[in-house]
Write a protein that holds these residues in place. Structure first.
Motif, PDB file in Angstrom:
ATOM      1  N   PHE A 143      -4.297  32.370 -13.663  1.00 19.97           N
ATOM      2  CA  PHE A 143      -4.680  31.565 -14.819  1.00 19.97           C
ATOM      3  C   PHE A 143      -6.158  31.730 -15.150  1.00 19.97           C
ATOM      4  O   PHE A 143      -6.724  30.913 -15.884  1.00 19.97           O
ATOM      5  CB  PHE A 143      -4.381  30.086 -14.557  1.00 19.97           C
ATOM      6  N   TYR A 144      -6.774  32.798 -14.643  1.00 22.85           N
ATOM      7  CA  TYR A 144      -8.175  33.005 -14.967  1.00 22.85           C
ATOM      8  C   TYR A 144      -8.318  33.360 -16.447  1.00 22.85           C
ATOM      9  O   TYR A 144      -7.812  34.372 -16.923  1.00 22.85           O
ATOM     10  CB  TYR A 144      -8.786  34.118 -14.115  1.00 22.85           C
ATOM     11  N   SER A 145      -8.981  32.502 -17.165  1.00 27.41           N
ATOM     12  CA  SER A 145      -9.294  32.697 -18.574  1.00 27.41           C
ATOM     13  C   SER A 145     -10.500  31.829 -18.875  1.00 27.41           C
ATOM     14  O   SER A 145     -10.418  30.600 -18.745  1.00 27.41           O
ATOM     15  CB  SER A 145      -8.108  32.298 -19.466  1.00 27.41           C
ATOM     16  N   VAL A 146     -11.597  32.454 -19.248  1.00 28.59           N
ATOM     17  CA  VAL A 146     -12.808  31.682 -19.525  1.00 28.59           C
ATOM     18  C   VAL A 146     -12.548  30.664 -20.627  1.00 28.59           C
ATOM     19  O   VAL A 146     -13.036  29.530 -20.575  1.00 28.59           O
ATOM     20  CB  VAL A 146     -13.966  32.621 -19.903  1.00 28.59           C
TER      21      VAL A 146
ATOM     22  N   GLN B 124     -16.866  40.141 -14.149  1.00 22.03           N
ATOM     23  CA  GLN B 124     -18.287  40.404 -14.374  1.00 22.03           C
ATOM     24  C   GLN B 124     -19.036  39.080 -14.527  1.00 22.03           C
ATOM     25  O   GLN B 124     -18.618  38.214 -15.291  1.00 22.03           O
ATOM     26  CB  GLN B 124     -18.472  41.260 -15.635  1.00 22.03           C
ATOM     27  N   TYR B 125     -20.130  38.948 -13.774  1.00 22.29           N
ATOM     28  CA  TYR B 125     -20.938  37.732 -13.866  1.00 22.29           C
ATOM     29  C   TYR B 125     -22.396  38.054 -13.579  1.00 22.29           C
ATOM     30  O   TYR B 125     -22.726  39.119 -13.040  1.00 22.29           O
ATOM     31  CB  TYR B 125     -20.426  36.662 -12.888  1.00 22.29           C
ATOM     32  N   GLU B 126     -23.262  37.125 -13.938  1.00 22.51           N
ATOM     33  CA  GLU B 126     -24.704  37.267 -13.718  1.00 22.51           C
ATOM     34  C   GLU B 126     -25.195  36.059 -12.927  1.00 22.51           C
ATOM     35  O   GLU B 126     -24.912  34.910 -13.290  1.00 22.51           O
ATOM     36  CB  GLU B 126     -25.430  37.338 -15.069  1.00 22.51           C
ATOM     37  N   VAL B 127     -25.886  36.338 -11.819  1.00 21.30           N
ATOM     38  CA  VAL B 127     -26.373  35.253 -10.967  1.00 21.30           C
ATOM     39  C   VAL B 127     -27.548  34.550 -11.641  1.00 21.30           C
ATOM     40  O   VAL B 127     -28.529  35.188 -12.016  1.00 21.30           O
ATOM     41  CB  VAL B 127     -26.801  35.784  -9.583  1.00 21.30           C
ATOM     42  N   VAL B 128     -27.451  33.245 -11.800  1.00 20.05           N
ATOM     43  CA  VAL B 128     -28.508  32.440 -12.400  1.00 20.05           C
ATOM     44  C   VAL B 128     -29.471  31.941 -11.326  1.00 20.05           C
ATOM     45  O   VAL B 128     -30.691  32.062 -11.434  1.00 20.05           O
ATOM     46  CB  VAL B 128     -27.918  31.248 -13.173  1.00 20.05           C
TER      47      VAL B 128
ATOM     48  N   LEU C 170     -20.855  33.585 -16.851  1.00 21.57           N
ATOM     49  CA  LEU C 170     -19.768  34.460 -17.266  1.00 21.57           C
ATOM     50  C   LEU C 170     -19.931  34.754 -18.751  1.00 21.57           C
ATOM     51  O   LEU C 170     -20.010  33.834 -19.562  1.00 21.57           O
ATOM     52  CB  LEU C 170     -18.415  33.795 -17.015  1.00 21.57           C
ATOM     53  N   LYS C 171     -19.990  36.023 -19.090  1.00 26.32           N
ATOM     54  CA  LYS C 171     -20.123  36.396 -20.498  1.00 26.32           C
ATOM     55  C   LYS C 171     -18.743  36.410 -21.138  1.00 26.32           C
ATOM     56  O   LYS C 171     -17.793  36.962 -20.590  1.00 26.32           O
ATOM     57  CB  LYS C 171     -20.786  37.765 -20.640  1.00 26.32           C
ATOM     58  N   THR C 172     -18.628  35.811 -22.279  1.00 25.14           N
ATOM     59  CA  THR C 172     -17.347  35.751 -22.983  1.00 25.14           C
ATOM     60  C   THR C 172     -17.272  36.852 -24.030  1.00 25.14           C
ATOM     61  O   THR C 172     -18.294  37.292 -24.570  1.00 25.14           O
ATOM     62  CB  THR C 172     -17.149  34.379 -23.648  1.00 25.14           C
TER      63      THR C 172
ATOM     64  N   ARG D  51     -19.972  27.870 -10.904  1.00 30.56           N
ATOM     65  CA  ARG D  51     -20.465  27.973  -9.528  1.00 30.56           C
ATOM     66  C   ARG D  51     -19.562  28.907  -8.735  1.00 30.56           C
ATOM     67  O   ARG D  51     -18.328  28.799  -8.822  1.00 30.56           O
ATOM     68  CB  ARG D  51     -20.502  26.585  -8.888  1.00 30.56           C
ATOM     69  N   LEU D  52     -20.163  29.798  -7.974  1.00 24.88           N
ATOM     70  CA  LEU D  52     -19.417  30.777  -7.178  1.00 24.88           C
ATOM     71  C   LEU D  52     -19.677  30.526  -5.694  1.00 24.88           C
ATOM     72  O   LEU D  52     -20.828  30.544  -5.249  1.00 24.88           O
ATOM     73  CB  LEU D  52     -19.832  32.198  -7.553  1.00 24.88           C
ATOM     74  N   LEU D  53     -18.602  30.313  -4.935  1.00 22.64           N
ATOM     75  CA  LEU D  53     -18.697  30.091  -3.492  1.00 22.64           C
ATOM     76  C   LEU D  53     -18.068  31.265  -2.769  1.00 22.64           C
ATOM     77  O   LEU D  53     -16.978  31.734  -3.152  1.00 22.64           O
ATOM     78  CB  LEU D  53     -17.989  28.804  -3.093  1.00 22.64           C
ATOM     79  N   THR D  54     -18.745  31.748  -1.738  1.00 20.59           N
ATOM     80  CA  THR D  54     -18.258  32.884  -0.955  1.00 20.59           C
ATOM     81  C   THR D  54     -18.138  32.476   0.502  1.00 20.59           C
ATOM     82  O   THR D  54     -19.102  31.969   1.087  1.00 20.59           O
ATOM     83  CB  THR D  54     -19.205  34.090  -1.083  1.00 20.59           C
TER      84      THR D  54
END
Length: 211
Positions: free
Chosen positions: A43-46, A70-74, A86-88, A106-109
């Motif tokens: 269900f990943y959909s920005v 694809q993402y950019e770390v803030v 996340l760029k749309t 937020r991205l958790l690893t």
């Protein structure tokens, strides 16, 4: 579905031409405020995630990071804890008019059983929502899914192991019954031929000379 009780809160149905993302979006209005929804990675959909988050007060979400996202770390919030953008795409913004060009999450690893796992969430306040709490929440959801898988597999296994659990006499009866099954019909290697059956008494034509 409410995870602690497994009660179905709502559902949505439509024709096969309607995507699951649109069906999920219909459920956003029936989701309570001050809640968090755990999505499967399918269900990943920005657009859907942004819509879900903006449909009420603090309606948060959590789902595994989809491969090749694809993402950019803030900003780094801690070990394995980052704010990302996340760029749309123009196509997504056309389908979801309220969707901005950039969407902050937020991205958790974490490393689980020697394998790296990553999840995205709208719980961006790291002071209020710790990494451990979020990881525990998702693990709780994953354990429920594994429980369902084990239950389904158990039902399948029971079909094959039932005979071994039957009382002795009934089990013997089942074992003997398989010998009563007739084999399949063999294919003929020669064409079918009808033979004239021999007559016990002379036919009328052959009996005329006896008169």
């Amino acid at each position: 579905m409410e995870l602690s009780s497994h009660l179905i809160n709502a559902s949505a149905f439509d024709s096969e031409n309607v995507s699951e993302m649109r069906l999920a979006a219909q459920l956003a209005e029936r989701t309570p405020d001050m809640s968090i929804t755990l999505f499967d990675k399918g269900f990943y959909s920005v657009g859907l995630l942004h819509h879900w988050q903006m449909s009420g007060e603090k309606r948060h979400w959590l789902l595994p990071l989809k491969k090749n996202t694809q993402y950019e770390v803030v900003r780094k919030l801690g070990r394995g804890d980052e704010l990302v953008k996340l760029k749309t795409s123009p196509q997504a913004r056309e389908q979801w008019p309220a969707l901005p060009e950039w969407f902050t999450t937020r991205l958790l690893t974490r490393t689980v059983n020697g394998k790296e796992r990553q999840v995205l969430t709208s719980l961006t306040d790291h002071n209020r929502y710790s990494c451990n709490d979020i990881s525990t929440l998702y693990r709780h959801r994953w354990e429920i899914e594994l429980g369902y898988r084990e239950a389904k597999q158990g039902m399948m296994d029971n079909r094959w192991t039932l005979r071994s659990k039957l009382p002795g006499e009934l089990r013997t009866l089942y074992e003997k019954a398989k010998w009563l099954v007739l084999p399949g019909r063999r294919e003929r290697s020669y064409p079918r031929e009808l033979k004239v059956k021999a007559q016990k008494y002379p036919t009328r034509r052959n009996a005329d000379h006896l008169k």
